[in-house]
Design an enzyme around this catalytic site. Sequence first.
Site, mmCIF file in Angstrom:
data_model
loop_
_atom_site.group_PDB
_atom_site.id
_atom_site.type_symbol
_atom_site.label_atom_id
_atom_site.label_comp_id
_atom_site.label_asym_id
_atom_site.label_seq_id
_atom_site.Cartn_x
_atom_site.Cartn_y
_atom_site.Cartn_z
ATOM 1 C CE LYS A 118 -2.032 -1.192 3.910
ATOM 2 N NZ LYS A 118 -1.389 -2.487 4.234
ATOM 3 N NE ARG A 131 -4.886 -1.215 9.921
ATOM 4 C CZ ARG A 131 -3.782 -0.741 9.400
ATOM 5 N NH1 ARG A 131 -3.784 0.359 8.721
ATOM 6 N NH2 ARG A 131 -2.674 -1.396 9.545
ATOM 7 N NE ARG A 154 7.724 -2.450 6.096
ATOM 8 C CZ ARG A 154 6.432 -2.368 6.313
ATOM 9 N NH1 ARG A 154 5.644 -1.842 5.403
ATOM 10 N NH2 ARG A 154 5.895 -2.826 7.417
ATOM 11 N NE ARG A 197 5.915 -0.357 10.141
ATOM 12 C CZ ARG A 197 4.779 -0.424 9.465
ATOM 13 N NH1 ARG A 197 4.676 0.214 8.311
ATOM 14 N NH2 ARG A 197 3.770 -1.113 9.898
ATOM 15 N NE ARG A 245 1.887 -4.719 11.120
ATOM 16 C CZ ARG A 245 3.014 -4.695 10.402
ATOM 17 N NH1 ARG A 245 4.121 -5.237 10.880
ATOM 18 N NH2 ARG A 245 3.020 -4.153 9.216
HETATM 19 P P1 AP5 Z 1 4.808 -1.580 1.906
HETATM 20 O O1 AP5 Z 1 4.408 -0.725 0.747
HETATM 21 O O2 AP5 Z 1 5.649 -0.948 2.967
HETATM 22 O O3 AP5 Z 1 3.529 -2.318 2.535
HETATM 23 P P2 AP5 Z 1 2.218 -1.773 3.219
HETATM 24 O O4 AP5 Z 1 1.054 -2.453 2.558
HETATM 25 O O5 AP5 Z 1 2.207 -0.266 3.225
HETATM 26 O O6 AP5 Z 1 2.403 -2.411 4.655
HETATM 27 P P3 AP5 Z 1 2.374 -1.867 6.113
HETATM 28 O O7 AP5 Z 1 3.153 -2.871 6.913
HETATM 29 O O8 AP5 Z 1 2.843 -0.430 6.195
HETATM 30 O O9 AP5 Z 1 0.882 -1.948 6.428
HETATM 31 P P4 AP5 Z 1 0.190 -2.083 7.773
HETATM 32 O O10 AP5 Z 1 -1.199 -1.930 7.322
HETATM 33 O O11 AP5 Z 1 0.520 -3.269 8.575
HETATM 34 O O12 AP5 Z 1 0.848 -0.898 8.641
HETATM 35 P P5 AP5 Z 1 0.403 0.600 8.953
HETATM 36 O O13 AP5 Z 1 1.614 1.434 8.947
HETATM 37 O O14 AP5 Z 1 -0.762 1.012 8.119
HETATM 38 O O15 AP5 Z 1 5.567 -2.859 1.311
HETATM 39 C C1 AP5 Z 1 6.109 -3.852 2.141
HETATM 40 C C2 AP5 Z 1 7.401 -4.411 1.520
HETATM 41 O O16 AP5 Z 1 7.087 -5.054 0.284
HETATM 42 C C3 AP5 Z 1 8.423 -3.308 1.188
HETATM 43 O O17 AP5 Z 1 9.695 -3.767 1.512
HETATM 44 C C4 AP5 Z 1 8.285 -3.116 -0.326
HETATM 45 O O18 AP5 Z 1 9.498 -2.778 -0.884
HETATM 46 C C5 AP5 Z 1 7.822 -4.509 -0.806
HETATM 47 N N1 AP5 Z 1 6.939 -4.433 -1.981
HETATM 48 C C6 AP5 Z 1 5.903 -3.570 -2.171
HETATM 49 N N2 AP5 Z 1 5.301 -3.792 -3.366
HETATM 50 C C7 AP5 Z 1 5.953 -4.853 -3.934
HETATM 51 C C8 AP5 Z 1 5.800 -5.578 -5.157
HETATM 52 N N3 AP5 Z 1 4.853 -5.277 -6.048
HETATM 53 N N4 AP5 Z 1 6.626 -6.635 -5.373
HETATM 54 C C9 AP5 Z 1 7.589 -6.961 -4.478
HETATM 55 N N5 AP5 Z 1 7.805 -6.292 -3.308
HETATM 56 C C10 AP5 Z 1 7.000 -5.251 -3.044
HETATM 57 O O19 AP5 Z 1 -0.158 0.428 10.447
HETATM 58 C C11 AP5 Z 1 0.691 0.192 11.559
HETATM 59 C C12 AP5 Z 1 -0.125 0.218 12.854
HETATM 60 O O20 AP5 Z 1 -0.760 1.509 13.027
HETATM 61 C C13 AP5 Z 1 -1.304 -0.766 12.907
HETATM 62 O O21 AP5 Z 1 -0.876 -2.055 13.347
HETATM 63 C C14 AP5 Z 1 -2.236 -0.061 13.925
HETATM 64 O O22 AP5 Z 1 -1.807 -0.263 15.254
HETATM 65 C C15 AP5 Z 1 -2.066 1.392 13.599
HETATM 66 N N6 AP5 Z 1 -3.067 1.902 12.605
HETATM 67 C C16 AP5 Z 1 -2.804 2.328 11.344
HETATM 68 N N7 AP5 Z 1 -3.943 2.709 10.739
HETATM 69 C C17 AP5 Z 1 -4.965 2.506 11.614
HETATM 70 C C18 AP5 Z 1 -6.371 2.690 11.553
HETATM 71 N N8 AP5 Z 1 -6.976 3.151 10.448
HETATM 72 N N9 AP5 Z 1 -7.112 2.362 12.644
HETATM 73 C C19 AP5 Z 1 -6.527 1.896 13.760
HETATM 74 N N10 AP5 Z 1 -5.201 1.686 13.885
HETATM 75 C C20 AP5 Z 1 -4.413 1.994 12.820
#
Ligand code: AP5
Length: 221
Positions: free
Chosen positions: A13, A88, A127, A163, A174
């Site tokens: 994402k 979410r 990552r 991270r 997660r």
């Molecule tokens: P990356 O693009 O970093 O993945 P992502 O989908 O953004 O994953 P996240 O881990 O950031 O998502 P998440 O939802 O767990 O965390 P968030 O920060 O939102 O890609 C990952 C890896 O894959 C990278 O190394 C990249 O290079 C590689 N890659 C990407 N595309 C590729 C491809 N096509 N082919 C090969 N490799 C590829 O949330 C963290 C925490 O915040 C949550 O646990 C929660 O506690 C809180 N939080 C966040 N939002 C909310 C909400 N709305 N409500 C409540 N709590 C929330």
Amino acid sequence: MRIVLLGPPGAGKGTYAERIKVLEGIPHIASGDILREEVKKGTELGKKAQAYMERGELVPDELVEEMIAERLKSPEAERGFILDGFPRNIPQAEWLDKFLNGEGVKLDGVFQILVPEEEIVRRLSGRRICRQCGAIYNIHTGIPRFPREDGRCAECGGELYQREDDNPEVIRRRFKEYEEQTAPLIDYYRKRGCLFEVNGTRGVENAVEEIIRLAKGGERE
Ligand code: AP5
């Protein structure tokens, strides 16, 4: 263009959103990034959110909604936005519907990024993120890119970090949160006719092109 990127942890994402932001000139609103920034700054919101994030659980809705409302109301979001990590759960999606209705706008698409679980575990363990500019790297796959030879950011030379929630125990939690709370959004948006599935294993540029085309009303390839 007003879109939501939906998918499990590590689906890509953040990677896709950063690219779309550059191509379309609209802000990337990532709830996780904003929360991590608040934790780093030690704000009231950050203090409240920290323990949930460390456990891999969702932060309470009202905290996240207030923070997202502020971003959506900002002048740079007038032309559009990319929501990453929000909504979410169903209450957050209902809140977003109400908010956008109030503003007289609607979503151009919700994009569900599909990636097999074993691929995601591999991606998350490799990552690395730049502390200075936020660029995303993968030391195992090199997608979207490898760090510089000295292990630093290829964009700005900044230090890369892993991270805290990218450890196996928290990754499992997660995932569980995603399946229980976020996956029901797939049906929620499908019923509203705005859900698109995107293959998240075909390379970053392919996925990004497809998202932009579909969001602008184009045909699926
Ligand atoms: P990356 O693009 O970093 O993945 P992502 O989908 O953004 O994953 P996240 O881990 O950031 O998502 P998440 O939802 O767990 O965390 P968030 O920060 O939102 O890609 C990952 C890896 O894959 C990278 O190394 C990249 O290079 C590689 N890659 C990407 N595309 C590729 C491809 N096509 N082919 C090969 N490799 C590829 O949330 C963290 C925490 O915040 C949550 O646990 C929660 O506690 C809180 N939080 C966040 N939002 C909310 C909400 N709305 N409500 C409540 N709590 C929330």
